[in-house]
Design a protein around this motif. Structure first.
Motif, PDB file in Angstrom:
ATOM      1  N   GLN A 191      43.164  62.725  49.431  1.00  0.00           N
ATOM      2  CA  GLN A 191      43.453  64.082  49.002  1.00  0.00           C
ATOM      3  C   GLN A 191      42.227  64.946  49.257  1.00  0.00           C
ATOM      4  O   GLN A 191      41.131  64.439  49.506  1.00  0.00           O
ATOM      5  N   ILE A 192      42.435  66.267  49.186  1.00  0.00           N
ATOM      6  CA  ILE A 192      41.341  67.220  49.285  1.00  0.00           C
ATOM      7  C   ILE A 192      41.170  67.866  47.921  1.00  0.00           C
ATOM      8  O   ILE A 192      42.065  68.584  47.449  1.00  0.00           O
ATOM      9  N   ASP A 224      42.062  72.078  46.983  1.00  0.00           N
ATOM     10  CA  ASP A 224      43.073  72.732  47.828  1.00  0.00           C
ATOM     11  C   ASP A 224      44.314  73.137  47.042  1.00  0.00           C
ATOM     12  O   ASP A 224      45.357  73.440  47.619  1.00  0.00           O
ATOM     13  N   GLN A 250      48.313  61.848  51.224  1.00  0.00           N
ATOM     14  CA  GLN A 250      48.140  61.726  52.669  1.00  0.00           C
ATOM     15  C   GLN A 250      47.738  60.289  53.015  1.00  0.00           C
ATOM     16  O   GLN A 250      46.683  59.802  52.599  1.00  0.00           O
ATOM     17  N   SER A 298      45.242  65.819  53.407  1.00  0.00           N
ATOM     18  CA  SER A 298      46.030  66.218  52.242  1.00  0.00           C
ATOM     19  C   SER A 298      47.466  66.448  52.697  1.00  0.00           C
ATOM     20  O   SER A 298      47.715  66.779  53.868  1.00  0.00           O
ATOM     21  N   SER A 344      51.561  67.783  51.226  1.00  0.00           N
ATOM     22  CA  SER A 344      52.517  68.228  50.209  1.00  0.00           C
ATOM     23  C   SER A 344      53.860  68.416  50.876  1.00  0.00           C
ATOM     24  O   SER A 344      53.970  69.049  51.928  1.00  0.00           O
ATOM     25  N   GLN A 377      35.988  72.565  48.956  1.00  0.00           N
ATOM     26  CA  GLN A 377      36.865  71.440  49.260  1.00  0.00           C
ATOM     27  C   GLN A 377      36.060  70.182  49.587  1.00  0.00           C
ATOM     28  O   GLN A 377      35.083  70.234  50.333  1.00  0.00           O
ATOM     29  N   ASN A 416      36.533  65.759  50.383  1.00  0.00           N
ATOM     30  CA  ASN A 416      37.402  64.614  50.666  1.00  0.00           C
ATOM     31  C   ASN A 416      37.314  63.594  49.539  1.00  0.00           C
ATOM     32  O   ASN A 416      36.215  63.211  49.123  1.00  0.00           O
TER      33      ASN A 416
END
Length: 207
Positions: free
Chosen positions: A33-34, A37, A44, A76, A78, A194, A196
């Protein structure tokens, strides 16, 4: 005489432990994920693969330094929930060539399913180079946003379960130490830097 021979053999064993290098390969998958964000969850999925070499730094061999060269996918994701509009779709894929330097300590053994398994704890820094970026939404690629840094510094912690001679399973968690991107847009008047965040599950084979 026997004592002298035993001491000599032990000294030779320590010398051998400090003089040997071991190499291997690792392959697995990532869930990422990030942070920052406006999304949550390690949604992901990606892959990871690489090579490593390690060397004992104490006579017993319980403490080792390991240098690696890996390719790791991050990002990331969604997806629009059921019965909602597809405009909520977002996908960010990042590819990094990474060089972790891990300090590994053989912590002890577990009794599991009637068998004894050795486990190692590890921690270390990692330098990565961003070699691939893809950011998309429902209407296609997203353009005009600030680029991601070409490099990344992160910290890694993990645990390895040695299943059998040469074979092990590894879990790691890593997180960026500095932002990988600083957006120019805001959420609720706040700019969220942001980072990682990565969970890695790998199979390792040491020669």
């Amino acid at each position: 005489m026997t004592t002298v021979l035993a001491v000599g053999a032990y000294a030779q064993e320590e010398k051998n432990a400090l003089s040997k290098f071991y190499g291997g390969v690792r392959v697995g998958f990532t869930a990422t994920q990030i942070s920052g964000d406006d999304l949550s969850g390690f949604h992901q999925l990606g892959g990871t693969a690489g090579l490593f070499v390690n060397h004992a730094v104490n006579p017993t061999g319980r403490l080792k330094l390991q240098l690696e060269l890996n390719f790791t996918m991050k990002g990331s994701h969604s997806k629009a929930p059921k019965n909602q509009v597809a405009d909520n779709f977002y996908s960010l894929r990042l590819g990094y060539v990474e060089m972790p330097l891990m300090l590994i300590w053989t912590a002890g053994k577990w009794q599991l399913w009637g068998q004894q398994f050795q486990f190692d704890l590890e921690i270390g820094p990692c330098f990565g180079v961003n070699v691939f970026t893809s950011e998309r939404e429902a209407n296609g690629p997203i353009v005009g946003r600030p680029p991601f840094r070409w490099y990344e510094f992160s910290g890694i912690a993990g645990i390895t379960l040695n299943i059998a001679e040469h074979h092990s399973a590894n879990f790691r968690y890593s997180n960026s130490i500095i932002p990988v991107r600083i957006p120019t847009w805001v959420y609720d008047r706040v700019v969220y830097k942001q980072f990682n965040s990565v969970m890695t599950f790998s199979y390792c084979y040491q020669f």
